[in-house]
Every structure is written in C-alpha cells, then in structure tokens.
Scaffold this motif. Sequence first.
Motif, mmCIF file in Angstrom:
data_model
loop_
_atom_site.group_PDB
_atom_site.id
_atom_site.type_symbol
_atom_site.label_atom_id
_atom_site.label_comp_id
_atom_site.label_asym_id
_atom_site.label_seq_id
_atom_site.Cartn_x
_atom_site.Cartn_y
_atom_site.Cartn_z
ATOM 1 N N TYR A 92 0.845 -1.187 0.000
ATOM 2 C CA TYR A 92 0.000 0.000 0.000
ATOM 3 C C TYR A 92 0.883 1.240 0.000
ATOM 4 C CZ TYR A 92 -3.718 -3.142 1.644
ATOM 5 O OH TYR A 92 -4.625 -4.156 1.773
ATOM 6 N N LYS A 93 0.539 2.214 -0.829
ATOM 7 C CA LYS A 93 1.166 3.535 -0.803
ATOM 8 C C LYS A 93 0.039 4.541 -0.790
ATOM 9 C CE LYS A 93 5.412 2.264 -3.065
ATOM 10 N NZ LYS A 93 6.410 2.558 -4.054
ATOM 11 N N GLY A 94 0.166 5.551 0.091
ATOM 12 C CA GLY A 94 -0.920 6.513 0.198
ATOM 13 C C GLY A 94 -0.452 7.928 0.446
ATOM 14 N N LYS A 95 -1.353 8.863 0.130
ATOM 15 C CA LYS A 95 -1.159 10.296 0.398
ATOM 16 C C LYS A 95 -2.252 10.730 1.346
ATOM 17 C CE LYS A 95 2.184 11.932 -2.283
ATOM 18 N NZ LYS A 95 3.363 12.503 -1.751
ATOM 19 N N VAL A 96 -1.846 11.356 2.453
ATOM 20 C CA VAL A 96 -2.780 11.815 3.464
ATOM 21 C C VAL A 96 -3.191 13.246 3.164
ATOM 22 C CG1 VAL A 96 -3.115 12.187 5.939
ATOM 23 C CG2 VAL A 96 -1.599 10.363 5.149
ATOM 24 N N SER A 97 -4.497 13.487 3.243
ATOM 25 C CA SER A 97 -5.038 14.835 3.085
ATOM 26 C C SER A 97 -6.187 14.981 4.069
ATOM 27 C CB SER A 97 -5.518 15.055 1.649
ATOM 28 O OG SER A 97 -6.057 16.353 1.525
ATOM 29 N N GLY A 98 -5.905 15.626 5.202
ATOM 30 C CA GLY A 98 -6.940 15.789 6.223
ATOM 31 C C GLY A 98 -7.379 14.451 6.777
ATOM 32 N N ASN A 99 -8.685 14.155 6.638
ATOM 33 C CA ASN A 99 -9.244 12.914 7.156
ATOM 34 C C ASN A 99 -9.387 11.843 6.081
ATOM 35 O OD1 ASN A 99 -9.436 13.772 9.813
ATOM 36 N ND2 ASN A 99 -11.424 14.712 9.482
ATOM 37 N N GLU A 100 -8.578 11.938 5.021
ATOM 38 C CA GLU A 100 -8.603 10.955 3.954
ATOM 39 C C GLU A 100 -7.187 10.514 3.589
ATOM 40 O OE1 GLU A 100 -12.571 12.102 1.376
ATOM 41 O OE2 GLU A 100 -10.604 12.504 0.508
ATOM 42 N N ILE A 101 -7.091 9.276 3.159
ATOM 43 C CA ILE A 101 -5.842 8.762 2.599
ATOM 44 C C ILE A 101 -6.189 8.151 1.248
ATOM 45 C CG2 ILE A 101 -3.857 7.225 2.850
ATOM 46 C CD1 ILE A 101 -4.481 7.097 5.864
ATOM 47 N N LYS A 102 -5.570 8.651 0.192
ATOM 48 C CA LYS A 102 -5.757 8.085 -1.149
ATOM 49 C C LYS A 102 -4.678 7.027 -1.358
ATOM 50 C CE LYS A 102 -8.058 12.036 -3.178
ATOM 51 N NZ LYS A 102 -9.390 11.521 -3.029
ATOM 52 N N PHE A 103 -5.099 5.775 -1.435
ATOM 53 C CA PHE A 103 -4.192 4.637 -1.524
ATOM 54 C C PHE A 103 -4.108 4.064 -2.932
ATOM 55 C CE2 PHE A 103 -4.952 3.930 3.114
ATOM 56 C CZ PHE A 103 -3.647 3.750 3.504
ATOM 57 N N THR A 104 -2.956 3.460 -3.220
ATOM 58 C CA THR A 104 -2.786 2.552 -4.344
ATOM 59 C C THR A 104 -2.294 1.240 -3.756
ATOM 60 O OG1 THR A 104 -2.221 4.330 -5.875
ATOM 61 C CG2 THR A 104 -1.586 2.100 -6.516
ATOM 62 N N ARG A 105 -2.993 0.149 -4.087
ATOM 63 C CA ARG A 105 -2.638 -1.173 -3.574
ATOM 64 C C ARG A 105 -2.153 -2.038 -4.728
ATOM 65 N NH1 ARG A 105 -7.367 -4.988 -2.249
ATOM 66 N NH2 ARG A 105 -7.127 -5.264 -4.502
ATOM 67 N N THR A 106 -1.013 -2.702 -4.525
ATOM 68 C CA THR A 106 -0.502 -3.645 -5.524
ATOM 69 C C THR A 106 -0.330 -5.008 -4.867
ATOM 70 O OG1 THR A 106 1.777 -2.974 -5.051
ATOM 71 C CG2 THR A 106 0.684 -1.888 -6.906
ATOM 72 N N ILE A 107 -0.470 -6.031 -5.681
ATOM 73 C CA ILE A 107 -0.369 -7.399 -5.190
ATOM 74 C C ILE A 107 0.743 -8.111 -5.947
ATOM 75 C CG2 ILE A 107 -1.573 -9.604 -4.958
ATOM 76 C CD1 ILE A 107 -4.176 -8.016 -4.657
ATOM 77 N N GLU A 108 1.630 -8.782 -5.189
ATOM 78 C CA GLU A 108 2.742 -9.531 -5.766
ATOM 79 C C GLU A 108 2.652 -10.973 -5.291
ATOM 80 O OE1 GLU A 108 6.429 -7.711 -4.530
ATOM 81 O OE2 GLU A 108 5.475 -5.756 -4.503
ATOM 82 N N GLY A 109 3.101 -11.887 -6.137
ATOM 83 C CA GLY A 109 3.195 -13.274 -5.705
ATOM 84 C C GLY A 109 2.132 -14.178 -6.284
ATOM 85 N N LEU A 110 1.225 -13.639 -7.075
ATOM 86 C CA LEU A 110 0.234 -14.471 -7.751
ATOM 87 C C LEU A 110 0.668 -14.677 -9.196
ATOM 88 C CD1 LEU A 110 -3.129 -12.874 -6.541
ATOM 89 C CD2 LEU A 110 -2.174 -15.061 -5.840
ATOM 90 N N ASP A 111 0.321 -15.819 -9.741
ATOM 91 C CA ASP A 111 0.651 -16.085 -11.134
ATOM 92 C C ASP A 111 0.029 -15.027 -12.052
ATOM 93 O OD1 ASP A 111 2.110 -18.306 -10.400
ATOM 94 O OD2 ASP A 111 0.408 -19.667 -10.641
ATOM 95 N N GLN A 112 -1.201 -14.651 -11.755
ATOM 96 C CA GLN A 112 -1.884 -13.615 -12.528
ATOM 97 C C GLN A 112 -2.315 -12.520 -11.567
ATOM 98 O OE1 GLN A 112 -5.054 -15.509 -14.684
ATOM 99 N NE2 GLN A 112 -3.665 -16.465 -16.123
ATOM 100 N N ALA A 113 -1.371 -11.672 -11.193
ATOM 101 C CA ALA A 113 -1.652 -10.596 -10.239
ATOM 102 C C ALA A 113 -2.583 -9.576 -10.883
ATOM 103 C CB ALA A 113 -0.363 -9.924 -9.790
#
Length: 125
Positions: A92-113
Amino acid sequence: MRIVLLTALLGILASVALAADVTGKWTADVPGRGGNTTPNTFVFKVDGAKLTGTVDGGRGGAVEIADGKVDGDSISFSMTRNFGGQDVKISYKGKVSGNEIKFTRTIEGLDQAPPPVEFTAKKAN
C-alpha cells in the motif's frame, strides 16, 4: 561545526514533526473482483517515521502490517496473506489529506496478479 550539526538536527526534527499523524482507525471500501468492494479497516500507530498496525479485510481476520513508514504526507506499508498455500505480498502507498488517505494497492506473488487498485480510506470517528 556545531552550527552545521544543529541545523541538521533541526531539519530532521522538523521533518518528523511535519509527518502526517494517521494514528487511529480508518475505513475503506476496497475494489475487488468483478467490481465488488470489500470493507477494510486499517488501525495505525505512528512512532516518529515508523508506522505499525493492522489491516482487517474480513477474510482471515486482521493482519499485522510490515515495513510501515510515514514521510510527510506519504505513508507506505505491506502485509502478507496466504491464498491457497501461496504467500502473497500486498503493498500500500498513500497520500494523506486531512481525514482521507488516497491509496494505491498492488499485489505480488500471484501467477496472474491483478492490476493496481486505487481507493480512499476515511478516518473513523
């Protein structure tokens, strides 16, 4: 020499002081397969630039986060889950702005991620 060391120390302290305080409970509806969303609860604790806590997405209960960091308004962490005998790293990587966090989630380790997913977490009251 003392002035240089003092200036460096003040710079480090200022960057820690400016770090977003995300301590507490955050909730988000995270997109998944077929456009369905899954409610996730994030519980964070910040100690300086170190981020610890848990993520609970329902399946298998809460999971401890690893490699958690806070740098200004940016946060990042990962967790590992086991799906069908296969360990999967979720980052997870995110940017905090007040009472919100905008996240990007990536998944590793699956054959078809799946592709990265973006979502917004909101501070729970």
